[in-house]
Write a protein that holds these residues in place. Structure first.
Motif, short mmCIF file in Angstrom:
data_model
loop_
_atom_site.label_atom_id
_atom_site.label_comp_id
_atom_site.label_asym_id
_atom_site.label_seq_id
_atom_site.Cartn_x
_atom_site.Cartn_y
_atom_site.Cartn_z
N UNK A 1 20.68 73.74 54.16
CA UNK A 1 21.15 73.72 52.78
C UNK A 1 22.61 73.25 52.69
N UNK A 2 22.82 72.24 51.87
CA UNK A 2 24.17 71.79 51.53
C UNK A 2 24.28 71.82 50.00
N UNK A 3 25.42 72.32 49.51
CA UNK A 3 25.64 72.38 48.07
C UNK A 3 27.03 71.86 47.75
N UNK A 4 27.08 70.84 46.91
CA UNK A 4 28.38 70.26 46.52
C UNK A 4 28.63 70.47 45.03
N UNK A 5 29.90 70.74 44.70
CA UNK A 5 30.34 70.71 43.30
C UNK A 5 31.36 69.59 43.22
N UNK A 6 30.97 68.42 42.77
CA UNK A 6 31.90 67.30 42.80
C UNK A 6 32.36 67.08 44.22
N UNK A 7 33.68 67.17 44.44
CA UNK A 7 34.22 66.98 45.79
C UNK A 7 34.17 68.23 46.65
N UNK A 8 33.93 69.39 46.05
CA UNK A 8 33.93 70.65 46.81
C UNK A 8 32.58 70.85 47.48
N UNK A 9 32.62 71.08 48.81
CA UNK A 9 31.37 71.40 49.51
C UNK A 9 31.32 72.91 49.68
N UNK A 10 30.55 73.58 48.84
CA UNK A 10 30.50 75.05 48.85
C UNK A 10 29.64 75.56 50.01
#
Ligand SMILES: Nc1ncnc2c1ncn2[C@@H]1O[C@H](COP(=O)(O)OP(=O)(O)O)[C@@H](O)[C@H]1O
Ligand SMILES: [Mg+2]
Length: 269
Positions: A23-32
């Motif tokens: 699982x990878x989750x990005x918010x715009x440039x932020x990789x949470x």
């Protein structure tokens, strides 16, 4: 391992209920969340720990179906989970509490707990408006479940009290009650003990253990307090800067050097 395992305190844990795959989750440039995999097994209490900003709440939101991962797959009860709306998630037997309490402050405890039954309502608004037999039977059945949960969590004395008048610790318990009213198979708790005093924490710990024991509910919880995690959980995922840096029993992760450096070595709050 595939059929489960026996916990340190002798409980039988079943097969995989939820599997998170890369699982990878990005918010715009932020990789949470960065390429994390782990599973949750039937009947276990699984903790997610890590410093603030590690990505724990984001992960719980992926598990609950609230966030769709940018990459990776979620398997629930053996099949790949499609994108779902919140009520569909609830129908799949998943309920949650939030890091910041999300209750209807002006409504009574009982009415708040009743909102946890919404996904069990079959009658339509027309039937409810006419107060048809079906709607009435449903209302009675739902109320019985709500009252049972209220008894279980020992909040009978405040059942008619508006939530806004309750101290913080009790609000957290009402939120747990609402989640339990949905009769979930998988219960997700985001920092259920945060902001509580010692006594409130002990109560909450006991209730979480009782829920798992009494109803066999699988629980995934986020917690800061390492002592609480040690007492409560069977297996722990450790996150730091969106990455998984540890996964195992509380004793295993406690002795993992990377975890000690990244998490236990720094102060929180
Ligand atoms: N909705 C969002 N939009 C943008 N960034 C977010 C959002 N939610 C979380 N983040 C960012 O993702 C990272 C992980 O946050 P979060 O999952 O809340 O961490 P934790 O619960 O471990 O404290 C943080 O850098 C946070 O600022
Ligand atoms: Mg959080």
């Amino acid at each position: 391992m595939d059929d489960g395992y026996i916990t340190e305190d002798g409980r039988k844990i079943g097969g995989v209920v939820m599997e998170m795959k890369n699982i990878t989750l990005r918010f715009g440039g932020v990789v949470a969340i960065k390429d994390i995999s782990f599973d949750i097994r039937e009947g276990e209490i699984r903790a997610i720990i890590g410093p603030n900003g590690a990505g724990k709440s984001s992960m719980l939101n992926v598990i609950s179906g609230f966030y769709i991962p940018s990459e990776g797959e979620v398997f629930y009860k053996g099949s790949k989970r499609p994108q779902m709306r919140p009520f569909e998630v609830a129908r799949q037997g998943i309920a949650r509490t939030f890091q910041n309490i999300a209750l209807f402050e002006g409504m009574s405890v009982l009415d708040n707990v009743m909102t946890g039954r919404l996904n069990h309502m079959q009658s339509n608004l027309f039937q409810q408006a006419l107060w048809s037999g079906k709607a009435e039977r449903e209302e009675t059945a739902n109320r019985e479940v709500a009252e049972k949960v209220i008894d279980f969590l020992e909040i009978q004395h405040i059942r008619k009290t508006p939530v806004s008048r309750l101290p913080y610790g009790l609000k957290k318990r009402v939120e747990l009650a609402r989640a339990l009213a949905a009769e979930p198979q998988l219960l997700l708790l985001d920092e259920p003990m945060a902001g509580m005093n010692v006594e409130e924490k002990e109560d909450m710990c006991r209730f979480i253990l009782d829920v798992n024991d009494e109803f066999g509910t699988t629980i995934c919880l986020i917690e800061h307090d390492m002592g609480v995690v040690m007492d409560l959980s069977d297996r722990v995922v450790v996150m730091d800067y969106g990455k998984k840096i540890g996964d195992g029993t509380p004793n295993e992760v406690r002795n993992n050097q990377e975890v000690i450096d990244a998490y236990l070595g720094v102060s929180h709050d």
